[in-house]
Each structure stands twice: as structure tokens, then as C-alpha cells.
Design a protein around this motif. Structure first.
Motif, PDB file in Angstrom:
ATOM      1  N   TYR A 245       3.786   2.029  -8.968  1.00 30.73           N
ATOM      2  CA  TYR A 245       2.707   1.082  -9.231  1.00 30.73           C
ATOM      3  C   TYR A 245       3.194  -0.337  -9.519  1.00 30.73           C
TER       4      TYR A 245
ATOM      5  N   ARG B 139       0.822  -1.211   0.000  1.00 32.64           N
ATOM      6  CA  ARG B 139       0.000   0.000   0.000  1.00 32.64           C
ATOM      7  C   ARG B 139       0.853   1.255   0.000  1.00 32.64           C
TER       8      ARG B 139
ATOM      9  N   ALA C 209       4.360  -1.903  -6.323  1.00 32.80           N
ATOM     10  CA  ALA C 209       3.185  -2.190  -5.497  1.00 32.80           C
ATOM     11  C   ALA C 209       2.486  -3.458  -5.972  1.00 32.80           C
TER      12      ALA C 209
ATOM     13  N   SER D 255      -3.118  -2.023  -9.475  1.00 31.68           N
ATOM     14  CA  SER D 255      -1.772  -1.439  -9.540  1.00 31.68           C
ATOM     15  C   SER D 255      -1.154  -1.640 -10.922  1.00 31.68           C
TER      16      SER D 255
ATOM     17  N   ARG E 298       2.985   6.024  -5.741  1.00 34.53           N
ATOM     18  CA  ARG E 298       2.852   5.896  -7.192  1.00 34.53           C
ATOM     19  C   ARG E 298       3.943   5.034  -7.826  1.00 34.53           C
TER      20      ARG E 298
ATOM     21  N   LEU F 107       2.051   1.890  -3.440  1.00 33.75           N
ATOM     22  CA  LEU F 107       0.946   2.388  -4.262  1.00 33.75           C
ATOM     23  C   LEU F 107       0.702   3.863  -3.984  1.00 33.75           C
TER      24      LEU F 107
END
Length: 282
Positions: free
Chosen positions: A58, A50, A61, A88, A56, A53
Motif C-alpha cells: 500500500y 495499481r 502504491a 492507499s 497489498r 495496490l
């Protein structure tokens, strides 16, 4: 490419799925090697994912959410991690990986309450890959199929209205592809091939914005083939349904010049501007 306006809807729904507080959430002490995929307790691993994420990152994540599922497949967080991984990957624009993650979720949890979200995410993954009409439209058809599957399975879900809107846009895009090919054949004088494409637009995509032009092009092609009766029929349909369009003006002009004997039978379709001109000359 058609860019999606659906990210807020995806994110809002995902918040309810995956951003609820963890039962025993790790305090967030960051470790320098927090992306190395070593065995960790589920709370720590999920929190790391998290965090990436939120920052950013992604792709990282997504990989960490995959680790939650891999290391703790029977945890209550495994299901959430599957959808978080799919989302993600979507944000990272790794659409194939996103689709695979969402499909894996559906194969394991077919009747889960979050299944509509997974179907919607798959549809959006395809939708955002749609290319312009000069390119192959395989992805476009896949987007249409995925949107249709969502609407069929969950017609009353929060995602269905947006899926219906996107279905209309995708159909318009596919009709545009048929028009582009039809115009190509028309420029080369391949009238029968052009007619087939224009008829597809009229018969299969009759609610799209391309139908008036398709009818006018059909009129042109039939006249070029020397079949004025069929040209007249196409022009009449155009006049009945789109009497004020520029395409009917063009079709009427063509019929008047190349098949004038047919105009009298359908004088009621004559453009208003033409009526005024005739009355002034009387």
C-alpha cells in the motif's frame, strides 16, 4: 480504537472512480526497478501503482500514485491518482498522509462528483484513530467534525447513512469520556466538578446510552452536596424516561434512604418491584 466496518464501502466506491480500464494501458511488463521514481508515461506509471495496490504494497502504491499526479498533473489520470493515493495511504494506516491527499484533492477539485468520497475518506481516517475513553479525545472531535461536514454537504450521498451511524457512535464515545471524568471526580469527593461532567452528558449527549447512569450519578452527587431537591429532580427525570433501568432502582434507593421526605411527592416513579413488596406487606 474503533475499527471501521466501512472498508467495503470505500473500496466499492473507489472501483467506480479508479479501476476503470485505462485508455491505452501498458501491457504490464514488470521492470525490476518499477518503484524508482523516474519519468514514465502516465499509463505505465498508473498501471504500476495499481499493481502494487493489488499486491497489498500500500505505501509503495500510494507513492506511485503521487508520482502520477506529480509527473502528469494535467492528465485525466491525475484526479483519479489523487484519490487512489489517499485510499492507499488509508490502507497502509498512514492516516495523516491519507487525509492530506484527500484534502489536496478537495482543494483542487472542490465541486467534483467524487468530492463526497474524499470527505468520507477523511472522516474514516479520523474515525479509525479514535482511542479509548481514558485518552485525549482531540481525534474523536475531529472525527465528529469531519462526519458532520460530510452530512452537511452531501446529506443524500451514499456515504451519509454510514456517517450518521458513526456520528452516533462517536457521540456515545465522547459521552463515555465525560462519564469517566465525572466518576473520577466523584470518587475524590469533588462533587461540583462531577456534576458539571454529568450535566454535559445529559444536556449535550442526551441520545446516548450513558444518560441513565449520568442521571443516577447526578442524584448521588446532589445528595452528597446536601441538595436533595436537585437530587429529586434528577431521579424524577430518570424515573420518567428510564423506569425499568438499574440506574433508576439505585437512584430510588438513594432518595428513599437520604431524602425520604421527597419520595411521597413522586411515588408514581417507584420501581415496580418496590410496589409489589409494599403491597405484600399491607
Amino acid at each position: 480504537m474503533l475499527r471501521s466496518a466501512s472498508r467495503p464501502l470505500l473500496l466499492a466506491a473507489l472501483a467506480a472512480i479508479a479501476f476503470a480500464p485505462l485508455a491505452s494501458c501498458a501491457g504490464g511488463g514488470k521492470k525490476k526497478a518499477d518503484t524508482r521514481f523516474i519519468a514514465r508515461d502516465v499509463d505505465t506509471l498508473y498501471t504500476l501503482a495499481r499493481d502494487r495496490l493489488d499486491r497489498r504494497q500500500y505505501k509503495i502504491a500510494a507513492q506511485l500514485f503521487d508520482e502520477v499526479e506529480r509527473q502528469h498533473p494535467y492528465s485525466i489520470w491525475a484526479r483519479r491518482a489523487e484519490l487512489m493515493s489517499a485510499y492507499s495511504y488509508y490502507l497502509a494506516r498512514d492516516y495523516n498522509a491519507s487525509i492530506s491527499s484527500a484534502q489536496r484533492f478537495l482543494s483542487i477539485h472542490p465541486g467534483n462528483r467524487d468530492a463526497p468520497y474524499a470527505y468520507y475518506l477523511i472522516a474514516i481516517d479520523y474515525y479509525e484513530q479514535i482511542n479509548d475513553v481514558t485518552r485525549d479525545q482531540k481525534i474523536t472531535q475531529q472525527a465528529l467534525d469531519a462526519l458532520g461536514e460530510l452530512i452537511r454537504r452531501y446529506p443524500d450521498s451514499r456515504y451519509a447513512a454510514d456517517a450518521r451511524l458513526k456520528t452516533d457512535l462517536v457521540n456515545d464515545h465522547l459521552a463515555g469520556k465525560e462519564m469517566e471524568i465525572g466518576r473520577f471526580y466523584e470518587r475524590r469527593g469533588q462533587w461540583l466538578a462531577a456534576i458539571i461532567r454529568f450535566r454535559v452528558v445529559i444536556d449535550k449527549y442526551q441520545t446516548t446510552t450513558h444518560v441513565p447512569e449520568a442521571l443516577e450519578r447526578l442524584t448521588e452527587s446532589y445528595l452528597a452536596l446536601g441538595v436533595p431537591v436537585e437530587a429529586e429532580k434528577a431521579a424524577a427525570v430518570l424515573g420518567n424516561n428510564y423506569p425499568g433501568s438499574k440506574w433508576y432502582q439505585r437512584a430510588y434507593t438513594l432518595i428513599t434512604k437520604k431524602a425520604p421526605e421527597t419520595v411521597g411527592r413522586h411515588g408514581k416513579h417507584e420501581p415496580k418491584a418496590k410496589h409489589r413488596k409494599d403491597k405484600k406487606g399491607q
